[in-house]
Scaffold this motif. Structure first.
Motif, mmCIF file in Angstrom:
data_model
loop_
_atom_site.group_PDB
_atom_site.id
_atom_site.type_symbol
_atom_site.label_atom_id
_atom_site.label_comp_id
_atom_site.label_asym_id
_atom_site.label_seq_id
_atom_site.Cartn_x
_atom_site.Cartn_y
_atom_site.Cartn_z
ATOM 1 N N SER A 7 1.027 -1.329 0.115
ATOM 2 C CA SER A 7 0.132 -0.173 -0.210
ATOM 3 C C SER A 7 1.189 1.371 -0.119
ATOM 4 O O SER A 7 0.608 2.329 -0.756
ATOM 5 C CB SER A 7 -0.809 0.258 1.444
ATOM 6 O OG SER A 7 -0.611 -0.211 2.621
ATOM 7 N N GLN A 66 1.230 4.350 -3.240
ATOM 8 C CA GLN A 66 1.480 5.742 -3.329
ATOM 9 C C GLN A 66 2.315 6.151 -3.403
ATOM 10 O O GLN A 66 2.722 7.069 -3.929
ATOM 11 C CB GLN A 66 0.974 5.956 -1.714
ATOM 12 C CG GLN A 66 0.232 5.323 -0.894
ATOM 13 C CD GLN A 66 -1.138 6.397 -0.741
ATOM 14 O OE1 GLN A 66 -0.940 7.412 -1.743
ATOM 15 N NE2 GLN A 66 -2.146 5.939 -1.174
ATOM 16 N N ALA A 93 2.310 6.238 -8.053
ATOM 17 C CA ALA A 93 1.142 6.767 -7.819
ATOM 18 C C ALA A 93 1.858 8.398 -8.073
ATOM 19 O O ALA A 93 1.862 8.863 -9.193
ATOM 20 C CB ALA A 93 -0.400 6.725 -7.335
ATOM 21 N N ALA A 135 -9.288 -6.132 6.432
ATOM 22 C CA ALA A 135 -10.695 -6.336 5.110
ATOM 23 C C ALA A 135 -9.895 -7.192 3.921
ATOM 24 O O ALA A 135 -11.006 -7.876 3.629
ATOM 25 C CB ALA A 135 -10.272 -4.322 4.546
ATOM 26 N N VAL A 174 -8.625 -1.140 -8.880
ATOM 27 C CA VAL A 174 -8.395 -1.361 -7.752
ATOM 28 C C VAL A 174 -9.298 -0.322 -7.158
ATOM 29 O O VAL A 174 -9.761 -0.542 -5.965
ATOM 30 C CB VAL A 174 -6.672 -0.519 -7.388
ATOM 31 C CG1 VAL A 174 -6.758 -0.260 -5.934
ATOM 32 C CG2 VAL A 174 -5.796 -0.591 -8.367
ATOM 33 N N ALA A 175 -10.003 0.936 -7.191
ATOM 34 C CA ALA A 175 -10.540 1.528 -7.205
ATOM 35 C C ALA A 175 -12.558 0.610 -6.259
ATOM 36 O O ALA A 175 -12.862 0.681 -5.494
ATOM 37 C CB ALA A 175 -11.336 2.876 -7.537
ATOM 38 N N ASN A 194 -11.286 -2.082 -3.911
ATOM 39 C CA ASN A 194 -11.292 -0.955 -2.609
ATOM 40 C C ASN A 194 -12.730 -0.503 -1.586
ATOM 41 O O ASN A 194 -12.831 -0.365 -0.706
ATOM 42 C CB ASN A 194 -10.019 0.409 -2.449
ATOM 43 C CG ASN A 194 -8.991 0.295 -2.214
ATOM 44 O OD1 ASN A 194 -8.155 -0.712 -2.572
ATOM 45 N ND2 ASN A 194 -8.310 1.282 -3.282
ATOM 46 N N ASP A 200 -13.783 -1.283 1.654
ATOM 47 C CA ASP A 200 -14.507 -0.935 2.374
ATOM 48 C C ASP A 200 -15.868 -1.966 2.909
ATOM 49 O O ASP A 200 -16.296 -1.450 4.068
ATOM 50 C CB ASP A 200 -14.603 0.375 1.289
ATOM 51 C CG ASP A 200 -13.430 1.038 2.245
ATOM 52 O OD1 ASP A 200 -12.963 0.403 3.039
ATOM 53 O OD2 ASP A 200 -13.643 2.267 1.101
ATOM 54 N N ALA A 236 -15.474 -4.308 5.196
ATOM 55 C CA ALA A 236 -14.901 -4.833 6.994
ATOM 56 C C ALA A 236 -16.046 -3.922 7.506
ATOM 57 O O ALA A 236 -16.006 -3.985 8.851
ATOM 58 C CB ALA A 236 -13.754 -3.412 6.634
ATOM 59 N N LYS A 237 -16.467 -2.875 7.168
ATOM 60 C CA LYS A 237 -17.795 -2.321 7.691
ATOM 61 C C LYS A 237 -18.952 -3.444 7.908
ATOM 62 O O LYS A 237 -19.254 -3.705 9.730
ATOM 63 C CB LYS A 237 -19.024 -1.409 6.737
ATOM 64 C CG LYS A 237 -20.169 -1.073 7.480
ATOM 65 C CD LYS A 237 -20.342 0.396 6.293
ATOM 66 C CE LYS A 237 -21.132 0.662 7.132
ATOM 67 N NZ LYS A 237 -22.245 1.606 5.689
ATOM 68 N N PRO A 296 -19.667 0.330 -12.495
ATOM 69 C CA PRO A 296 -19.418 0.902 -13.434
ATOM 70 C C PRO A 296 -18.307 -0.203 -14.503
ATOM 71 O O PRO A 296 -17.755 -0.207 -16.232
ATOM 72 C CB PRO A 296 -18.190 2.359 -13.379
ATOM 73 C CG PRO A 296 -18.408 2.166 -11.636
ATOM 74 C CD PRO A 296 -19.289 1.151 -11.336
#
Lengths: 371, 243
Positions: free
Chosen positions: A22, A26, A29, A145, A335-336, A339, A343, A346-347, A368
């Motif tokens: 992770s 970053q 990117a 997660a 990736v999006a 991710n 989320d 995990a929630k 999408p």
């Protein structure tokens, strides 16, 4: 090894520490956005690359496949999964399998379960977990997660079948359909049985209770074998590994691969690096150390004998099984999307949403993809 | 049906809505100030081993948030009863089973649990600030007040507190903005996906990880505005005083 094959180039390992890459992502990117790319970078093969492809940040490397005769060396199903609009953007070094259950036979026997039996589906697996719970042990552990998402994707595979599961990513299977709801209900039951005290730990602490004899099962990719090796555990007696019940004949795949960024300062160096990592010797050297299996399928029997017993099983499965892509490891989704699914799951595991919520959020995130 | 951008906007607002934004920083702020003040107040009256305790209270400040965060992650394990680890296990051993807690895993108060390590770590700093403030008040002032027959409470209310107000303001500003932008500690104690501890800084990082730079920038801008609303008046106040 790279030094002997290509003495005129120097390899600089610019690894950035950080779980799951992770932190490295970053840094990468930022470098790509600033048009200051490295010569080559490692990423999970498959849909995860689509963000870089869309941003015109990585080059088509199909010509290298022709140059190094890789189209014959890699299995056709793998080539299919790497190909985007007729182009291939990365060279895989190794393949991991994600749909593996790691079990402690001593705990199973204590609960009156025959460790040798082969479970046919998730329902019978859940029944066994209930037995483990009744015997006072932890039925299953799950970590942070992405490990929860990995467990979820294997349940989806088991319930939807390989075609149904793959259909989730091209719109053929509806995320909000009743089959998915049924699978999520089973996932909810498993999470209910799981020890929740590891929900923000990495995979190793979460796997640990299986090694120590406190828990029966853990679902993890085959890199987990390194943890068992480090503890001097013996495959077959101290621990068992089998496909998640219901995913027999499926290979939940993720592959590490190297790319050629647009505007790479040293293209020849990157090409030389890719030749090494895709070569027979390169893949054997790399994978005997990492514990994964080579992406090439043209190894001789002598080569195969260099690998551990588990790896040999996995290589056989990779050659014979239906290959499906992992969500948690970016092979199936951009990736999006993965991710957003991380989320959502995990929630859910924390109890902040119900099955309907768990279904609605990936539905929105994956929307999408089917367009 | 809502369009994609509308859905996204709605998610946005829920994520960075006021409750989660304010609970954790205010708990950190209040907890740190209260604890720091009490320590300073105890050490202010000459006691034996002041230097020793002063160092002990200041030490946590020297440890990186990441290092202490990893230890707190173990201490704040959410397992209870048979699975108890960390603090919950300690409570069991002491016979205080009713104190067992799900800590950061609690979906409503999990974010407050992160305040525990933050308070532990930052209180020493506030103590140092207040101690300096106390020491800056000349003994003559106290003596004069006592001669005039002021009670201990009147002494504090009318003489000491007004003189400490400048120190208190700096403490509020410094701890307040540190609490508002807390990121490293949360990443170490839980992780970027844990629902209960998602604060704006974590959201910003998550949007970045997904390559969604516009949303990451939006979250960053909102955080800047909130922190600026706290810090700019202080800077103006400070500049005026100096003139």
């Amino acid at each position: 090894m790279f030094d002997t094959q290509h003495p005129d180039f120097t390899f600089v390992n610019a690894a950035v520490a950080g779980g799951g890459g992770s932190q490295a992502k970053q840094k990468l990117a930022a470098d790509l956005a600033a048009q200051n790319p490295p010569d080559s970078f490692q990423a999970h093969a498959g849909a995860e690359l689509s963000d870089y492809i869309d941003a015109l940040q990585i080059e088509d490397v199909s010509y290298l496949y022709d140059k190094f005769d890789l189209r014959e060396a890699f299995p056709a199903t793998l080539i299919d999964r790497l190909t985007v609009d007729g182009k291939i953007y990365s060279v895989p070094t190794n393949v991991h399998r994600a749909n593996v259950v790691w079990a402690n036979p001593a705990v199973l026997e204590e609960a009156g379960i025959d460790p040798a039996q082969v479970l046919a589906d998730i329902d019978s697996w859940i029944a066994d977990m209930e037995k483990v719970k009744a015997a006072g042990k932890i039925p299953i552990t799950v970590g942070m997660a992405w490990t929860q998402l990995q467990l979820l994707e294997t349940v989806l595979m088991a319930e939807l079948g390989a075609d149904g599961y793959t259909g989730l990513f091209d719109g053929k299977t509806a995320w909000d359909g009743p089959e998915v709801t049924a699978a999520l209900d089973k996932f909810a039951t498993i999470i209910d049985l799981a020890d929740k005290s590891y929900l923000n730990e990495d995979w190793e602490p979460a796997l640990n209770p299986v090694l120590s004899g406190d828990a029966a099962y853990n679902v993890m990719g085959d890199w987990a074998i390194a943890a068992f090796d480090a503890a001097d555990k013996v495959y077959g007696t101290d621990y068992l590994a089998f496909p998640v019940p219901g995913t027999e004949g499926m290979f939940d795949f993720l592959a590490d691969s190297f790319t050629l960024p647009v505007g790479a300062p040293n293209v020849a160096g990157a090409e030389a690096w890719m030749e090494t990592i895709s070569s027979m010797e390169g893949q054997i050297t790399f994978n005997t150390i990492k514990g994964s299996i080579p992406a090439r399928s043209d190894l001789t029997a002598d080569d195969i004998a260099l690998f551990s017993e588990y790896q040999q099983d996995a290589m056989k499965a990779f050659a014979e099984d239906t290959i499906v892509s992992s969500i948690a490891h970016g092979a199936a989704t951009p990736v999006a999307v993965s991710n957003a699914m991380n989320d959502a799951v995990a929630k859910f595991s924390q109890g902040a949403s119900d099955v309907a919520g768990l279904q609605a959020e990936p539905t929105a995130a994956a929307a999408p993809m089917s367009n | 049906m809502a369009t994609k951008s509308q859905t996204r906007r709605r998610i946005q607002w829920r994520k960075i809505g006021p409750p989660i934004l304010l609970i954790s920083p205010s708990v950190i702020l209040v907890g740190t100030l209260v604890l720091g003040f009490i320590w300073a107040w105890i050490l202010e009256r000459p006691i034996k081993g002041e230097g020793f305790f002063r160092s002990i209270f200041l030490f946590p400040m020297a440890v990186s948030f990441i290092a202490s965060g990893v230890v707190w992650k173990w201490l704040l394990n959410s397992g209870v009863d048979d699975n108890a680890k960390g603090l919950n296990r300690l409570f069991q051993m002491l016979g205080l089973d009713f104190l067992q807690n799900s800590w950061t895993a609690n979906i409503t108060f999990g974010v407050v649990a992160v305040a525990i390590p933050a308070i532990w770590q930052l209180s020493g700093y506030v103590m140092a600030l207040f101690l300096a403030g106390f020491r800056g008040i000349p003994d003559e002032l106290r003596e004069a007040a006592r001669v005039d027959g002021a009670s201990e409470w009147q002494l504090y209310k009318n003489i000491i507190f007004p003189q400490l107000s400048a120190v208190a303001l700096s403490a509020v500003i410094i701890i307040g903005h540190m609490a508002m932008k807390s990121f490293d500690l949360i990443m170490a104690v839980t992780d970027q996906r844990t629902y209960s501890t998602k604060v704006p800084a974590i959201d910003m990082y998550n949007f970045m990880t997904s390559g969604d730079y516009s949303n990451a920038a939006a979250v960053g801008t909102i955080m800047l505005v909130i922190v600026a609303a706290l810090v700019v008046p202080y800077l103006i106040h400070d500049a005026k005083q100096r003139r």
